[in-house]
Design a protein around this motif. Sequence first.
Motif, PDB file in Angstrom:
ATOM      1  N   VAL A 198     -35.646  19.410-118.076  1.00 45.38           N
ATOM      2  CA  VAL A 198     -35.656  20.819-118.470  1.00 45.38           C
ATOM      3  C   VAL A 198     -35.109  21.640-117.316  1.00 45.38           C
ATOM      4  CG1 VAL A 198     -37.088  22.763-119.212  1.00 45.38           C
ATOM      5  CG2 VAL A 198     -37.684  20.455-119.929  1.00 45.38           C
ATOM      6  N   PRO A 199     -34.154  22.550-117.561  1.00 40.96           N
ATOM      7  CA  PRO A 199     -33.605  23.337-116.456  1.00 40.96           C
ATOM      8  C   PRO A 199     -34.665  24.232-115.811  1.00 40.96           C
ATOM      9  CG  PRO A 199     -32.821  24.170-118.564  1.00 40.96           C
ATOM     10  CD  PRO A 199     -33.512  22.876-118.844  1.00 40.96           C
ATOM     11  N   LEU A 200     -34.693  24.247-114.497  1.00 41.21           N
ATOM     12  CA  LEU A 200     -35.643  25.066-113.750  1.00 41.21           C
ATOM     13  C   LEU A 200     -35.086  26.472-113.603  1.00 41.21           C
ATOM     14  CD1 LEU A 200     -38.288  25.182-112.112  1.00 41.21           C
ATOM     15  CD2 LEU A 200     -36.945  24.534-110.092  1.00 41.21           C
ATOM     16  N   ALA A 201     -35.770  27.434-114.223  1.00 44.52           N
ATOM     17  CA  ALA A 201     -35.314  28.830-114.156  1.00 44.52           C
ATOM     18  C   ALA A 201     -35.874  29.552-112.954  1.00 44.52           C
ATOM     19  CB  ALA A 201     -35.709  29.573-115.434  1.00 44.52           C
ATOM     20  N   ALA A 202     -37.110  29.227-112.563  1.00 40.13           N
ATOM     21  CA  ALA A 202     -37.730  29.932-111.434  1.00 40.13           C
ATOM     22  C   ALA A 202     -38.913  29.129-110.923  1.00 40.13           C
ATOM     23  CB  ALA A 202     -38.189  31.326-111.843  1.00 40.13           C
ATOM     24  N   GLN A 203     -39.162  29.271-109.646  1.00 36.69           N
ATOM     25  CA  GLN A 203     -40.364  28.725-109.019  1.00 36.69           C
ATOM     26  C   GLN A 203     -41.184  29.912-108.522  1.00 36.69           C
ATOM     27  OE1 GLN A 203     -39.617  25.875-105.946  1.00 36.69           O
ATOM     28  NE2 GLN A 203     -41.790  25.446-105.563  1.00 36.69           N
ATOM     29  N   MET A 204     -42.449  29.949-108.874  1.00 42.25           N
ATOM     30  CA  MET A 204     -43.248  31.144-108.606  1.00 42.25           C
ATOM     31  C   MET A 204     -44.472  30.790-107.769  1.00 42.25           C
ATOM     32  SD  MET A 204     -44.835  33.815-111.415  1.00 42.25           S
ATOM     33  CE  MET A 204     -45.840  32.555-112.217  1.00 42.25           C
ATOM     34  N   ARG A 205     -44.668  31.557-106.716  1.00 44.25           N
ATOM     35  CA  ARG A 205     -45.898  31.429-105.957  1.00 44.25           C
ATOM     36  C   ARG A 205     -47.034  32.107-106.721  1.00 44.25           C
ATOM     37  NH1 ARG A 205     -46.398  34.207-101.898  1.00 44.25           N
ATOM     38  NH2 ARG A 205     -44.531  35.531-101.947  1.00 44.25           N
ATOM     39  N   PRO A 206     -48.269  31.672-106.557  1.00 45.27           N
ATOM     40  CA  PRO A 206     -49.380  32.326-107.257  1.00 45.27           C
ATOM     41  C   PRO A 206     -49.612  33.733-106.718  1.00 45.27           C
ATOM     42  CG  PRO A 206     -50.220  30.733-105.678  1.00 45.27           C
ATOM     43  CD  PRO A 206     -48.720  30.546-105.716  1.00 45.27           C
ATOM     44  N   GLU A 207     -50.033  34.626-107.594  1.00 47.25           N
ATOM     45  CA  GLU A 207     -50.409  35.974-107.184  1.00 47.25           C
ATOM     46  C   GLU A 207     -51.928  35.980-107.034  1.00 47.25           C
ATOM     47  OE1 GLU A 207     -49.447  40.453-108.705  1.00 47.25           O
ATOM     48  OE2 GLU A 207     -47.878  38.939-108.566  1.00 47.25           O
ATOM     49  N   ARG A 208     -52.373  35.720-105.816  1.00 48.95           N
ATOM     50  CA  ARG A 208     -53.776  35.405-105.586  1.00 48.95           C
ATOM     51  C   ARG A 208     -54.698  36.573-105.913  1.00 48.95           C
ATOM     52  NH1 ARG A 208     -53.681  30.553-103.144  1.00 48.95           N
ATOM     53  NH2 ARG A 208     -51.798  29.973-101.990  1.00 48.95           N
ATOM     54  N   ALA A 209     -54.205  37.789-105.788  1.00 47.72           N
ATOM     55  CA  ALA A 209     -55.068  38.948-106.016  1.00 47.72           C
ATOM     56  C   ALA A 209     -55.155  39.342-107.482  1.00 47.72           C
ATOM     57  CB  ALA A 209     -54.557  40.145-105.194  1.00 47.72           C
ATOM     58  N   LEU A 210     -54.401  38.661-108.359  1.00 45.05           N
ATOM     59  CA  LEU A 210     -54.323  39.118-109.743  1.00 45.05           C
ATOM     60  C   LEU A 210     -55.652  38.955-110.472  1.00 45.05           C
ATOM     61  CD1 LEU A 210     -52.671  40.214-112.108  1.00 45.05           C
ATOM     62  CD2 LEU A 210     -51.999  37.859-112.633  1.00 45.05           C
ATOM     63  N   ALA A 211     -56.296  37.790-110.361  1.00 41.03           N
ATOM     64  CA  ALA A 211     -57.530  37.544-111.104  1.00 41.03           C
ATOM     65  C   ALA A 211     -58.597  38.584-110.765  1.00 41.03           C
ATOM     66  CB  ALA A 211     -58.045  36.134-110.827  1.00 41.03           C
ATOM     67  N   VAL A 260     -40.408  27.603-115.843  1.00 42.76           N
ATOM     68  CA  VAL A 260     -40.924  28.297-114.665  1.00 42.76           C
ATOM     69  C   VAL A 260     -42.111  27.486-114.166  1.00 42.76           C
ATOM     70  CG1 VAL A 260     -41.995  30.401-113.775  1.00 42.76           C
ATOM     71  CG2 VAL A 260     -40.174  30.553-115.493  1.00 42.76           C
ATOM     72  N   VAL A 261     -42.100  27.143-112.889  1.00 43.73           N
ATOM     73  CA  VAL A 261     -43.173  26.343-112.303  1.00 43.73           C
ATOM     74  C   VAL A 261     -43.918  27.194-111.288  1.00 43.73           C
ATOM     75  CG1 VAL A 261     -43.766  24.286-110.983  1.00 43.73           C
ATOM     76  CG2 VAL A 261     -41.918  24.196-112.672  1.00 43.73           C
ATOM     77  N   ARG A 262     -45.232  27.268-111.477  1.00 44.13           N
ATOM     78  CA  ARG A 262     -46.076  28.037-110.575  1.00 44.13           C
ATOM     79  C   ARG A 262     -46.799  27.081-109.636  1.00 44.13           C
ATOM     80  NH1 ARG A 262     -51.487  30.971-112.519  1.00 44.13           N
ATOM     81  NH2 ARG A 262     -52.257  28.900-111.968  1.00 44.13           N
ATOM     82  N   GLY A 263     -46.610  27.298-108.341  1.00 44.77           N
ATOM     83  CA  GLY A 263     -47.270  26.474-107.332  1.00 44.77           C
ATOM     84  C   GLY A 263     -48.587  27.086-106.901  1.00 44.77           C
ATOM     85  N   PRO A 264     -49.211  26.513-105.862  1.00 45.01           N
ATOM     86  CA  PRO A 264     -48.772  25.334-105.111  1.00 45.01           C
ATOM     87  C   PRO A 264     -49.149  24.040-105.813  1.00 45.01           C
ATOM     88  CG  PRO A 264     -50.835  26.143-104.225  1.00 45.01           C
ATOM     89  CD  PRO A 264     -50.459  27.094-105.316  1.00 45.01           C
ATOM     90  N   SER A 265     -48.618  22.936-105.316  1.00 46.54           N
ATOM     91  CA  SER A 265     -48.929  21.640-105.891  1.00 46.54           C
ATOM     92  C   SER A 265     -50.144  21.042-105.196  1.00 46.54           C
ATOM     93  CB  SER A 265     -47.736  20.700-105.729  1.00 46.54           C
ATOM     94  OG  SER A 265     -48.104  19.374-106.055  1.00 46.54           O
ATOM     95  N   PRO A 266     -51.121  20.560-105.967  1.00 51.43           N
ATOM     96  CA  PRO A 266     -52.282  19.933-105.318  1.00 51.43           C
ATOM     97  C   PRO A 266     -51.978  18.541-104.781  1.00 51.43           C
ATOM     98  CG  PRO A 266     -52.501  19.814-107.707  1.00 51.43           C
ATOM     99  CD  PRO A 266     -51.280  20.635-107.428  1.00 51.43           C
TER     100      PRO A 266
END
Length: 358
Positions: free
Chosen positions: A308-321, A288-294
């Motif tokens: 490695v097989p890519l299972a999911a691409q995830m956007r950051p959850e900006r409000a989580l922290a 699982v890869v979490r973006g964005p890419s710098p």
Amino acid sequence: MDRDHDRQEGEPDAPPVALRSADPALIEQVRAIGELLQVAILICPPGAPAPRARLLLEDPTQALPSHPSWGASVLPVMAGEGEAPDRGGRSGRGPDGGSRHGILRLPRQGEELLRRIRAAARIRQAVVVGVVGARGGVGASSLAAVLARAAAADRARTALVDLDAVGAGVDLLLGIEDEPGVRWADLTAPEGDYDGQQLTAALPIWHSVRVLSADWRGGVPTPTGDAVLQALWGDLDVMVLDIARHDGWHRWSRMCDAVVLLAGCDVISAAGVQSTRRALGAAAVHLVVRGPSPGGLTAAEIAQACDVPLAAQMRPERALAAGLERGVAPGDHGNGPLMRTGRALAAALDLAGRRSAA
């Protein structure tokens, strides 16, 4: 997902219990306990090398210095109350008349042997999925939490297990640090002495997920951690292991049916994916890869470069922290990218469709 939990690596039909003895009385008593538990006992003659059994029993009355050792973990067991010489010819009775070297004497200590055999033959029912970060700070604990939450939402009996030996505890992340229930520091019973149903019932609950967490007293103890996991996976449908990148983390990953590897979309994460993939060996890995890419890297490029097989691409959850500071737990934003990724992984790993037979 191909699983055969009752087989040892390299040996297709490893027995759960083996006894090395030619004493008919001892063999009969051990077999009687095995029949009571419906567990087959492999009988080996004196001097035979150790098979790949989970529990090795040896008759100390017939252990000669010329016999190959079955290792320090062998459990001595004998029929009757006679003296048992050790390999040096010394008496196996202590000065008070009790047993030395932890010898179990049948039939008097048959209940203890029954407990040991039951623990060795415990059937693994749960699918075990590990979640590990390719580097620190990518949010592996949050992903592990929402994966467990997604599995439990579909009525699979699920546990989230915190395997950080030095962390503050995943219960802080979930906001359940004040909930009553067992933590790692409370589990001090001897190895194998855990009842899966009782242990599951004693854990605190978070959104239908049973949680075994570290706390201020400490995290997973190395000597008994395996026995706790084995007790839990006999009573659950799904176990999600939050695996921290500390010394010895490989031992937990080897228990998993699948490993979810979380990476950022950056060069440091890509290097971490490569090194982690090598350390995991033949384990089934889902990236699982979490973006964005710098720097413009894509998730597909990282997966391809690391093979490695890519299972999911995830956007950051900006409000989580910021939300965590206010008591918002992972997945509370039900339509956010984190929870959506948890649901997608649960479906891809066939966790959501699992139901307890109970």
